[in-house]
Design an enzyme around this catalytic site. Structure first.
Site, short mmCIF file in Angstrom:
data_model
loop_
_atom_site.label_atom_id
_atom_site.label_comp_id
_atom_site.label_asym_id
_atom_site.label_seq_id
_atom_site.Cartn_x
_atom_site.Cartn_y
_atom_site.Cartn_z
N SER A 1 -18.00 -52.93 47.55
CA SER A 1 -18.88 -51.51 47.47
C SER A 1 -19.66 -51.62 46.10
O SER A 1 -18.86 -51.96 45.05
CB SER A 1 -17.42 -50.56 47.61
OG SER A 1 -16.86 -50.60 48.98
N ASP B 1 -22.87 -46.82 52.26
CA ASP B 1 -23.32 -48.06 52.82
C ASP B 1 -24.41 -47.57 53.91
O ASP B 1 -25.55 -48.32 53.61
CB ASP B 1 -22.24 -48.70 53.88
CG ASP B 1 -21.21 -49.20 52.70
OD1 ASP B 1 -21.44 -49.15 51.58
OD2 ASP B 1 -19.81 -49.30 53.19
N SER C 1 -18.11 -39.96 52.09
CA SER C 1 -17.21 -41.17 52.13
C SER C 1 -17.88 -42.34 51.82
O SER C 1 -19.25 -42.30 51.69
CB SER C 1 -16.70 -41.09 53.59
OG SER C 1 -17.54 -41.46 54.56
N LYS C 2 -17.07 -43.38 51.61
CA LYS C 2 -17.87 -44.69 51.43
C LYS C 2 -18.79 -45.22 52.50
O LYS C 2 -19.51 -45.67 52.05
CB LYS C 2 -16.52 -45.62 51.55
CG LYS C 2 -16.92 -46.99 51.23
CD LYS C 2 -15.82 -48.13 51.61
CE LYS C 2 -16.04 -49.38 51.36
NZ LYS C 2 -17.32 -49.72 52.14
N ARG C 3 -18.34 -44.75 53.57
CA ARG C 3 -19.41 -45.27 54.87
C ARG C 3 -20.82 -44.66 54.68
O ARG C 3 -21.81 -45.17 54.80
CB ARG C 3 -18.90 -44.42 56.13
CG ARG C 3 -17.50 -45.36 56.77
CD ARG C 3 -17.36 -44.82 57.90
NE ARG C 3 -17.89 -45.57 58.75
CZ ARG C 3 -17.39 -46.43 59.87
NH1 ARG C 3 -16.06 -46.61 59.55
NH2 ARG C 3 -18.12 -47.14 60.77
#
Length: 509
Positions: free
Chosen positions: A288, A268, A263-265
RNA sequence: GGUCCGUUCGUCUAGCCAGGUUAGGACGCCAGGUUUUCAUCCUGGUAACACGGGUUCGAAUCCCGUACGGACUACCA
């Protein structure tokens, strides 16, 4: 199979930036189409108006342009089966929903979201799950449980309703998946899915079946998350009297550590991009990162991605898109999910970087130099790149590997000075600069010969001299062959750097 | 909870369908070599068939079970 009839599609929802898992799905579709001489279609599935995100559609199209993945038909491209955006096909779906009601395969349901919610909560409190299915449908408010006149009345009054699929009560559905083989499910465990929403839009289930049929899609290649709804789709084709396409459900892309869908998280947290291009959230302004902006070559990105879940069967790892369209096959796609490895992604970029010509890299590096305030001759830059490109992963790394070709050291690495600037270094370097002054021609080979001869004659230590010399020229103990460096920057600059270094470092007592 | 899918080195994977391999490659990591330095490079090494049964002369490979993981379980896709 008649290859001329191979048609596949990638059907994203414009709800945000495209995740690399989505890019991989599209890539496999594209490769499958190209390999088999078929067509690749882009369809935008925007039936959920509440989730529409401005810019997402443009982002999707731009991402594929960057990757070099081309569509034959679809949004932004046109074609004989348009429109390719589901919101523009709104009228089409209604007639099929009606046909399903007509044939007894679907029904009107008047339960409000609130009622449904309460029902679910009620069941939950008893540790049971509510499922709108054959066992429950007669307890709900729909055209099956209500008398005919009541349904007519409700419809006439304009009471909001949805259209649900009437799932057969106890039927074994056999399906085939190109990757997983036979999958069998009994309809007992399935529910009456909503096909048509109260806002007049179809749900994914109805829209994808109708569109895939109308657009003559031969193979549906999509993510594994769709596997649970495959029985519904197969039953829908059957209810509509259509021949179903072939299906292939791709394994998921997993987080690098632990488990679960990428996922995007994760990006990061672990410091790598999850999206092909940088994305700025239009609502929050949150940024992002993207592979493009991080300095990846599209070829490397695609190459890295294609090997996450597929392999050619031999030991080759480097492929151009063109080559992939020849060797790809759906049979060699893996069943299990692949964890994404950011380190290997870098390795791929390095491989592509070292294979690029000095000319091309120079073109890409010139703007970076400019950012550092350097205007350099392109031929000079090309030569520099030839000396350092093996050491870089990204174009921007080239700066760290080569800045000393462009600017003289301002300071000298403290550790290096301590280690290599010895008591005799000052006098030796003074001597060396005199020798260099008279060295002609000032070429790498000639300088090397001259200097080595001098070291031998004087019986100086090679390491001691060379490291001190490097310190004066580079400012640190790094970089390519030192004689290449001095030859490139030239005699005048070499002597200047030596003089300045001698002044700054002085004679160590 | 239920349904479905999955499980080979830390990671990506070959091998599985058509049982017999010292279980192969790549990334990473470690060591050695090359080098005036750093990096590259070269050589070598580390390291895996989730577990338990069964079938078989023989199982990573076929069958069953268990465990673990994941997806799905919305008027989202």
């Amino acid at each position: 199979m008649d290859n001329n009839n191979i048609r596949v599609r990638f059907a994203p929802s414009p709800t945000g930036p495209l995740h690399i898992g989505g890019v991989r799905t599209a890539l496999y579709n594209y490769l499958f189409a190209k390999k088999n001489g078929g067509k690749f279609i882009l369809r935008i599935e925007d039936t959920d108006q509440t989730r529409f995100v401005p810019g997402a559609e443009e982002y999707i199209i731009e991402s594929f342009e960057w990757c070099g993945i081309e569509f034959d038909e679809g949004v932004g491209k046109g074609g004989p089966f348009g429109p390719y955006k589901q919101s523009e096909r709104k009228e089409i779906y209604r007639q099929y929903a009606d046909a399903l009601i007509e044939s007894g395969n679907a029904y009107y349901a008047f339960d409000t979201p609130g009622e449904l919610n309460n029902k679910r909560k009620e069941y939950e409190s008893q540790k049971k799950n509510f499922s709108y299915n054959a066992a429950e449908r007669m307890n709900m408010r729909n055209s099956l449980s209500l008398p005919g006149y009541e349904t007519k009345k409700l419809l006439k009054e304009g009471v909001p309703y949805v259209i649900r699929f009437k799932m057969p009560e106890d039927e074994t559905v056999e399906m085939n998946d190109l990757i997983r083989g036979k999958v069998v499910v009994n309809t007992k465990v399935l529910d009456d899915k909503v096909l048509y929403k109260s806002d007049g839009m179809p749900t994914y289930h109805l829209a994808n079946v109708v569109d895939d049929h109308l657009m003559e899609i031969s193979h549906v290649i999509r993510g594994e998350e769709w596997l649970p709804s495959l029985p519904l789709h197969v039953l829908l084709y059957k209810a509509l009297g259509w021949e179903a396409p072939e299906f292939a459900h791709l394994p998921l892309l997993l987080k690098p550590e632990g488990n679960g869908k990428l996922s995007k998280r994760d990006g990061d947290r672990l410091g790598f991009p999850v999206f092909p291009l940088q994305w700025k959230d239009p609502k929050t302004g949150e940024l992002s990162r993207g592979y493009r902006e991080d300095g990846y070559f599209p070829e490397a990105f695609v190459n890295m991605l294609v090997l996450l879940g597929w392999n050619p069967g031999d030991e080759r790892e480097l492929f151009t898109l063109e080559e992939l369209t020849k060797v790809f096959s759906i049979e060699r796609v893996n069943k299990s999910g692949a964890k994404f490895d950011p380190e290997k992604a870098k390795w791929f970029n390095h491989q592509y970087l070292i294979r690029k010509s000095d000319e091309e890299l120079a073109g890409l590096f010139m703007p970076v130099l400019k950012e550092h305030g350097i205007e350099a001759d392109k031929d000079f830059v090309k030569t520099v790149i030839g000396l350092v490109k093996e050491r870089a992963t990204f174009v921007k790394d080239l700066w760290d590997q080569s800045y000393f070709f462009f600017i003289a050291p301002e300071e000298y690495d403290k550790k290096a000075v301590k280690k290599r600037w010895k008591a005799q270094s000052y006098d030796q370097m003074k001597e060396l600069s005199e020798i260099l002054k008279n060295t002609e021609p000032f070429t790498s080979a000639n300088i090397e010969e001259t200097v080595k001869k001098w070291i031998e004659e004087k019986e100086y230590g090679m390491g001691g001299v060379m490291n001190a010399f490097r310190l004066l020229i580079v400012g640190a103990l790094k970089g390519p062959h030192l004689f290449d460096i001095v030859a490139l920057i030239g005699k005048a600059e070499t002597l200047k750097r030596m003089e300045k270094g001698l002044q700054t470092l002085g004679k160590k007592e």
